[in-house]
Design a protein around this motif. Structure first.
Motif, PDB file in Angstrom:
ATOM      1  N   LEU A   8      24.159  -1.530 -48.367  1.00  0.00           N
ATOM      2  CA  LEU A   8      24.438  -2.921 -48.029  1.00  0.00           C
ATOM      3  C   LEU A   8      25.129  -3.622 -49.186  1.00  0.00           C
ATOM      4  O   LEU A   8      24.618  -3.681 -50.290  1.00  0.00           O
ATOM      5  CB  LEU A   8      23.144  -3.655 -47.685  1.00  0.00           C
ATOM      6  N   ASP A   9      26.287  -4.164 -48.892  1.00  0.00           N
ATOM      7  CA  ASP A   9      27.032  -4.920 -49.892  1.00  0.00           C
ATOM      8  C   ASP A   9      26.520  -6.353 -49.944  1.00  0.00           C
ATOM      9  O   ASP A   9      26.370  -6.932 -51.012  1.00  0.00           O
ATOM     10  CB  ASP A   9      28.525  -4.884 -49.549  1.00  0.00           C
ATOM     11  N   ALA A  27      30.091   1.839 -48.144  1.00  0.00           N
ATOM     12  CA  ALA A  27      29.613   3.131 -48.618  1.00  0.00           C
ATOM     13  C   ALA A  27      30.745   4.148 -48.555  1.00  0.00           C
ATOM     14  O   ALA A  27      31.404   4.287 -47.518  1.00  0.00           O
ATOM     15  CB  ALA A  27      28.434   3.604 -47.776  1.00  0.00           C
ATOM     16  N   ARG A  28      30.962   4.833 -49.669  1.00  0.00           N
ATOM     17  CA  ARG A  28      31.960   5.898 -49.727  1.00  0.00           C
ATOM     18  C   ARG A  28      33.328   5.460 -49.196  1.00  0.00           C
ATOM     19  O   ARG A  28      33.970   6.164 -48.418  1.00  0.00           O
ATOM     20  CB  ARG A  28      31.462   7.128 -48.993  1.00  0.00           C
ATOM     21  N   VAL A  32      32.117  -1.869 -43.252  1.00  0.00           N
ATOM     22  CA  VAL A  32      31.788  -2.274 -41.892  1.00  0.00           C
ATOM     23  C   VAL A  32      31.005  -3.582 -41.990  1.00  0.00           C
ATOM     24  O   VAL A  32      30.205  -3.753 -42.909  1.00  0.00           O
ATOM     25  CB  VAL A  32      30.926  -1.199 -41.180  1.00  0.00           C
ATOM     26  N   SER A  33      31.239  -4.480 -41.043  1.00  0.00           N
ATOM     27  CA  SER A  33      30.455  -5.713 -41.039  1.00  0.00           C
ATOM     28  C   SER A  33      30.047  -6.060 -39.613  1.00  0.00           C
ATOM     29  O   SER A  33      30.611  -5.557 -38.648  1.00  0.00           O
ATOM     30  CB  SER A  33      31.244  -6.858 -41.670  1.00  0.00           C
ATOM     31  N   TRP A  34      29.049  -6.923 -39.517  1.00  0.00           N
ATOM     32  CA  TRP A  34      28.597  -7.397 -38.224  1.00  0.00           C
ATOM     33  C   TRP A  34      27.798  -8.680 -38.412  1.00  0.00           C
ATOM     34  O   TRP A  34      27.299  -8.966 -39.496  1.00  0.00           O
ATOM     35  CB  TRP A  34      27.764  -6.350 -37.485  1.00  0.00           C
ATOM     36  N   LYS A  35      27.716  -9.421 -37.355  1.00  0.00           N
ATOM     37  CA  LYS A  35      26.892 -10.624 -37.322  1.00  0.00           C
ATOM     38  C   LYS A  35      25.720 -10.287 -36.405  1.00  0.00           C
ATOM     39  O   LYS A  35      25.906  -9.707 -35.338  1.00  0.00           O
ATOM     40  CB  LYS A  35      27.690 -11.800 -36.781  1.00  0.00           C
ATOM     41  N   GLN A  96      22.230  11.794 -38.281  1.00  0.00           N
ATOM     42  CA  GLN A  96      21.361  12.394 -39.290  1.00  0.00           C
ATOM     43  C   GLN A  96      21.552  11.708 -40.641  1.00  0.00           C
ATOM     44  O   GLN A  96      20.587  11.383 -41.323  1.00  0.00           O
ATOM     45  CB  GLN A  96      21.656  13.893 -39.428  1.00  0.00           C
ATOM     46  N   LYS A  97      22.803  11.470 -41.025  1.00  0.00           N
ATOM     47  CA  LYS A  97      23.077  10.813 -42.306  1.00  0.00           C
ATOM     48  C   LYS A  97      22.546   9.380 -42.320  1.00  0.00           C
ATOM     49  O   LYS A  97      22.008   8.930 -43.326  1.00  0.00           O
ATOM     50  CB  LYS A  97      24.581  10.829 -42.619  1.00  0.00           C
ATOM     51  N   VAL A  98      22.688   8.682 -41.207  1.00  0.00           N
ATOM     52  CA  VAL A  98      22.157   7.320 -41.121  1.00  0.00           C
ATOM     53  C   VAL A  98      20.632   7.359 -41.228  1.00  0.00           C
ATOM     54  O   VAL A  98      20.031   6.560 -41.962  1.00  0.00           O
ATOM     55  CB  VAL A  98      22.610   6.619 -39.822  1.00  0.00           C
ATOM     56  N   ASP A  99      19.983   8.286 -40.524  1.00  0.00           N
ATOM     57  CA  ASP A  99      18.530   8.427 -40.605  1.00  0.00           C
ATOM     58  C   ASP A  99      18.083   8.679 -42.040  1.00  0.00           C
ATOM     59  O   ASP A  99      17.122   8.078 -42.523  1.00  0.00           O
ATOM     60  CB  ASP A  99      18.029   9.564 -39.713  1.00  0.00           C
ATOM     61  N   GLU A 100      18.777   9.593 -42.731  1.00  0.00           N
ATOM     62  CA  GLU A 100      18.436   9.904 -44.120  1.00  0.00           C
ATOM     63  C   GLU A 100      18.601   8.680 -45.016  1.00  0.00           C
ATOM     64  O   GLU A 100      17.755   8.404 -45.868  1.00  0.00           O
ATOM     65  CB  GLU A 100      19.305  11.053 -44.633  1.00  0.00           C
ATOM     66  N   ALA A 101      19.681   7.939 -44.814  1.00  0.00           N
ATOM     67  CA  ALA A 101      19.929   6.740 -45.627  1.00  0.00           C
ATOM     68  C   ALA A 101      18.866   5.677 -45.374  1.00  0.00           C
ATOM     69  O   ALA A 101      18.361   5.054 -46.312  1.00  0.00           O
ATOM     70  CB  ALA A 101      21.320   6.189 -45.349  1.00  0.00           C
TER      71      ALA A 101
END
Length: 126
Positions: A8-9, A27-28, A32-35, A96-101
């Protein structure tokens, strides 16, 4: 939140409506952004949200009282639409990467909470 999540920035709460926040993930080299809008908030029990714009996601964080010494168990459930740029990679790998993060973020969040709790206990003894 960016202090315990390197992904998170920033997270900025809307001054006009505190149920709405703008999230920026970096990240890397991917930004990405969202409201998002908090749709259910029960202090000390649950925070449930859904995105309004940007990265489509929704989820809930639940705080379950463990009874003794003010302990609680934190659980998170989140669902999201994989952005177009990530669809070139297998969605299973992305998930999987999101889960790990997220798991690593929750561990850092726990460590931060424990540290803050110890500081508060130390102040109370003084």
């Amino acid at each position: 939140m960016p202090s315990w999540s390197p992904w998170l920035d920033s997270v900025v709460v809307d001054e006009q409506d505190v149920t709405i926040s703008t999230w920026k993930l970096a990240a890397r080299g991917i930004n990405v952004s969202w409201k998002a809008k908090n749709v259910v908030v029960e202090e000390g029990v649950v925070i449930q949200w859904e995105s309004l714009t940007g990265l489509k996601n929704r989820g809930a964080v639940r705080f379950l009282d463990e009874g003794s010494e003010g302990k609680c168990r934190v659980t998170m459930k989140i669902s999201f639409m994989i952005p177009d740029f990530a669809k070139k990679i297998s969605s299973g790998i992305v998930s999987q990467k999101v889960d790990e993060a997220l798991e690593a973020d929750l561990k850092r969040f726990r460590a931060r909470c424990l540290l803050d709790h110890r500081k508060e206990m130390k102040k109370m003894r003084l």
